[in-house]
Every structure is written in C-alpha cells, then in structure tokens.
Enzyme design. Structure first.
Site, PDB file in Angstrom:
ATOM      1  N   ASP A 230      42.705  44.382  50.220  1.00 61.10           N
ATOM      2  CA  ASP A 230      42.358  44.634  48.819  1.00 61.10           C
ATOM      3  C   ASP A 230      41.164  43.761  48.414  1.00 61.10           C
ATOM      4  O   ASP A 230      40.319  43.428  49.241  1.00 61.10           O
ATOM      5  CB  ASP A 230      43.592  44.412  47.931  1.00 61.10           C
ATOM      6  CG  ASP A 230      44.216  43.035  48.116  1.00 61.10           C
ATOM      7  OD1 ASP A 230      43.490  42.082  48.449  1.00 61.10           O
ATOM      8  OD2 ASP A 230      45.436  42.905  47.909  1.00 61.10           O
ATOM      9  N   SER A 231      41.094  43.363  47.156  1.00 60.08           N
ATOM     10  CA  SER A 231      39.949  42.572  46.678  1.00 60.08           C
ATOM     11  C   SER A 231      39.862  41.209  47.357  1.00 60.08           C
ATOM     12  O   SER A 231      38.776  40.636  47.474  1.00 60.08           O
ATOM     13  CB  SER A 231      40.014  42.382  45.160  1.00 60.08           C
ATOM     14  OG  SER A 231      41.180  41.652  44.803  1.00 60.08           O
ATOM     15  N   LEU A 232      40.982  40.673  47.828  1.00 60.64           N
ATOM     16  CA  LEU A 232      40.955  39.390  48.524  1.00 60.64           C
ATOM     17  C   LEU A 232      40.158  39.504  49.822  1.00 60.64           C
ATOM     18  O   LEU A 232      39.563  38.534  50.289  1.00 60.64           O
ATOM     19  CB  LEU A 232      42.371  38.892  48.800  1.00 60.64           C
ATOM     20  CG  LEU A 232      43.207  38.616  47.553  1.00 60.64           C
ATOM     21  CD1 LEU A 232      44.660  38.353  47.923  1.00 60.64           C
ATOM     22  CD2 LEU A 232      42.638  37.461  46.772  1.00 60.64           C
TER      23      LEU A 232
ATOM     24  N   GLN B  39      36.185  40.523  48.689  1.00 64.24           N
ATOM     25  CA  GLN B  39      35.417  39.373  48.219  1.00 64.24           C
ATOM     26  C   GLN B  39      35.273  38.276  49.283  1.00 64.24           C
ATOM     27  O   GLN B  39      34.697  37.222  49.011  1.00 64.24           O
ATOM     28  CB  GLN B  39      36.112  38.765  46.991  1.00 64.24           C
ATOM     29  CG  GLN B  39      36.510  39.760  45.934  1.00 64.24           C
ATOM     30  CD  GLN B  39      35.351  40.197  45.065  1.00 64.24           C
ATOM     31  OE1 GLN B  39      34.395  39.459  44.915  1.00 64.24           O
ATOM     32  NE2 GLN B  39      35.437  41.379  44.501  1.00 64.24           N
TER      33      GLN B  39
END
Length: 199
Positions: free
Chosen positions: A10-12, A15
C-alpha cells in the site's frame, strides 16, 4: 538484465523511495546486484491487491515483499471503513498473493511485512490540526486492531513457510516508538529503518 526484487504493498510501499525510505535503502544495498521495483498503491488493501496480481513483468522477480494490512485494519463505522477487510479474509488474501508469487517462481523469496503499530494519540492530534473542531473523536484505526492483523500475517507466514518481518512488534520494542511514525503515513518512517534492516 539484473534480477528484480518487487516491493508490493500500500502507501507504506509506494512512499518507500522517499528520502530515508526503506525501498531507497534496499536499492542502495542491492545496487549492482538487483533492481528494486516498487509496486505500492496508496489506499489499497489486500482485497484490492488481488486485482493487481497479473500486472507483473514477463520475468518473475527473485524476491518480493508483501506489505498490506494497515488499511485492512481500518475500523468499521468510521471514516475509512471502505478500506476495511475482515481479518480472516485478510489472511486468505495474503495466502492468495503468496501462492500467486510462488506459482510464478517456486524459488522466489517471499517476505511478508506486518502492518505497523498505530499512534492513536498522534493521529488524533494530526486530525485536529487539519480539521479543527470537525475532526472525529473516534479513531479510524487502533493499535490493538493493527496488532490483530499483524498476528494473522505472522501466523500465515509460519503456515506457508515464508519469511516475515513483524514491524508491529519490532517498532514497539523501542521506547518512544511513536516518534517514528509519520502521522499521515506518507513520509520516510522508522518503519523504513526497521524494515530495510530486517529485509
């Protein structure tokens, strides 16, 4: 062509190439040895990830990280409930992802990463700083629930004989672990240092 290591999450994961991010640390550690390919999708949960499985390259990677659960653990009846995935479905979704990767290449190293802990006080303070009096007093995520999902991730890794980094537990071993977390989960985090060290 160099071998590839795919970071799927996911965004972890999305990013992870920001300055100090765990993906950037891996790219540095494996420079000249392997290409690190980021396949991170902000806001995604393990259910939505299943729709992305056939979007890979024609050559399977030698290794893959699977980092879902932070969004799956969103609480029902709260602002992010559309991201919630029931705990047993979450575990089965991870199983499907691992099976898909192992079908591409039985020798692929698959590493599951648990969701990180949740700094509930920090998240509430951040929401108030953005929304003021309109900020909800009810958390959309809790550390306790993140721990339940982390436990299932570890459990599945054991069942399937794949490696797992339990960052939910590992981060909380450090006093003041909350300072490591980015309140909106978008900047480089200690998750980065811990994850890249363990990977």
């Amino acid at each position: 062509m160099r071998p590839q290591i795919v970071l799927f999450g996911d965004s972890l994961t999305e990013q992870s190439f920001r300055p100090g991010g765990w993906g950037a640390s891996l790219a540095d550690a494996y420079s000249r040895k392997a290409d690190i390919v980021v396949r991170g999708y902000g806001g995604y949960n393990s259910r939505w990830a299943l729709f992305l499985l056939d979007r890979g390259s024609e050559y399977p990677p030698v290794a893959a990280t699977v980092f879902f659960g932070a969004n799956d653990a969103a609480l029902l009846g709260r602002s992010n409930e559309r991201q919630h995935v029931p705990i047993l479905e979450y575990k089965e979704n991870l199983r499907k992802i691992v099976c898909h990767l192992k079908k591409l290449s039985p020798n692929m190293l698959v590493l599951l990463i648990t969701p990180p802990p949740v700094d509930e006080i920090g998240r509430r303070a951040y929401a108030r700083s953005i929304y003021g009096d309109n900020a909800s007093e009810l958390p959309e995520r809790t550390n306790e629930m993140a721990g339940v999902y982390a436990h299932r991730c570890v459990e599945l890794a054991t069942e399937m004989g794949v490696s797992c980094v339990n960052i939910w537990s590992k981060m909380q071993e450090t006093a003041g672990w909350q300072k490591f977390l980015s309140l909106v989960l978008t900047r480089a985090m200690p998750t980065s240092k811990i994850t890249s060290k363990c990977v």
